[in-house]
Write a protein that holds these residues in place. Sequence first.
Motif, PDB file in Angstrom:
ATOM      1  N   ILE A 173       0.848  -1.200   0.000  1.00  0.00           N
ATOM      2  CA  ILE A 173       0.000   0.000   0.000  1.00  0.00           C
ATOM      3  C   ILE A 173       0.877   1.241   0.000  1.00  0.00           C
ATOM      4  O   ILE A 173       1.773   1.374   0.832  1.00  0.00           O
ATOM      5  CB  ILE A 173      -0.935   0.006   1.237  1.00  0.00           C
ATOM      6  CG1 ILE A 173      -1.851  -1.208   1.219  1.00  0.00           C
ATOM      7  CG2 ILE A 173      -1.758   1.298   1.266  1.00  0.00           C
ATOM      8  CD1 ILE A 173      -2.699  -1.356   2.475  1.00  0.00           C
ATOM      9  N   THR A 229       2.176   4.970   0.606  1.00  0.00           N
ATOM     10  CA  THR A 229       2.037   5.877   1.750  1.00  0.00           C
ATOM     11  C   THR A 229       2.395   7.300   1.403  1.00  0.00           C
ATOM     12  O   THR A 229       2.419   8.158   2.274  1.00  0.00           O
ATOM     13  CB  THR A 229       2.952   5.432   2.915  1.00  0.00           C
ATOM     14  OG1 THR A 229       4.297   5.430   2.445  1.00  0.00           O
ATOM     15  CG2 THR A 229       2.577   4.076   3.442  1.00  0.00           C
ATOM     16  N   ILE A 278       0.188   6.117   6.626  1.00  0.00           N
ATOM     17  CA  ILE A 278      -0.598   6.610   5.497  1.00  0.00           C
ATOM     18  C   ILE A 278      -1.109   8.028   5.774  1.00  0.00           C
ATOM     19  O   ILE A 278      -1.086   8.894   4.900  1.00  0.00           O
ATOM     20  CB  ILE A 278      -1.779   5.669   5.197  1.00  0.00           C
ATOM     21  CG1 ILE A 278      -1.267   4.325   4.661  1.00  0.00           C
ATOM     22  CG2 ILE A 278      -2.743   6.288   4.188  1.00  0.00           C
ATOM     23  CD1 ILE A 278      -2.323   3.243   4.573  1.00  0.00           C
ATOM     24  N   PHE A 308      -6.712   4.320   1.032  1.00  0.00           N
ATOM     25  CA  PHE A 308      -5.634   3.415   1.422  1.00  0.00           C
ATOM     26  C   PHE A 308      -5.812   2.913   2.857  1.00  0.00           C
ATOM     27  O   PHE A 308      -5.474   1.770   3.170  1.00  0.00           O
ATOM     28  CB  PHE A 308      -4.266   4.085   1.240  1.00  0.00           C
ATOM     29  CG  PHE A 308      -3.824   4.160  -0.198  1.00  0.00           C
ATOM     30  CD1 PHE A 308      -4.065   3.126  -1.089  1.00  0.00           C
ATOM     31  CD2 PHE A 308      -3.172   5.287  -0.672  1.00  0.00           C
ATOM     32  CE1 PHE A 308      -3.658   3.196  -2.412  1.00  0.00           C
ATOM     33  CE2 PHE A 308      -2.758   5.365  -2.000  1.00  0.00           C
ATOM     34  CZ  PHE A 308      -3.003   4.320  -2.873  1.00  0.00           C
TER      35      PHE A 308
END
Length: 182
Positions: free
Chosen positions: A24, A26, A179, A110
Amino acid sequence: MKLAEAESTMQKTVESTQRAFNTIRTGRANSSLLDKVQVEYYGTPTSLKSLANITTPDSSTILIQPYDKGSLNIIEKAISLSDVGLTPSNDGVVIRLNIPPLTSDRRKEFVKLAAKYAEEGRVAIRNIRRDAIESIRKQEKSAEISEDESRDQQDKLQKLTNKHTEKIDHLFAEKEKEITTV
């Protein structure tokens, strides 16, 4: 299923969840964003990491330097077709990926994705617990272990489950913080 097996499987689930979190974005450059990218190299799907040196010279750039200069175009194509969401720029020697800053809406997406991965990890751990408890109860019914032993093993199993679920929660909290930090 023995307690040691259950613990080992739960640990693998935590590690799998960590790997999912690593994919994922960031807002900062991280080579693990490219972990899932497969390149069709001489007819064989090959991971990008085995075809190129991947570095992050600064917080907003990923630099991909192929070991074989002839593979530049196929690597560029594979990145474009992947779900990474980044546009590669090829200068004939290296491929650069510029990481754009995340918008607040994208950050929220996210975080939701990370929450989904965390929940999948927790469900997997609970499924491991369920299977192990069934195994313990079968042993109890077939008189291989006593009722007290069965309860004792189930209590230990619950403690293992709680421990690994907390690890996933901790990993999720770290990823969420990563994030949302601008």
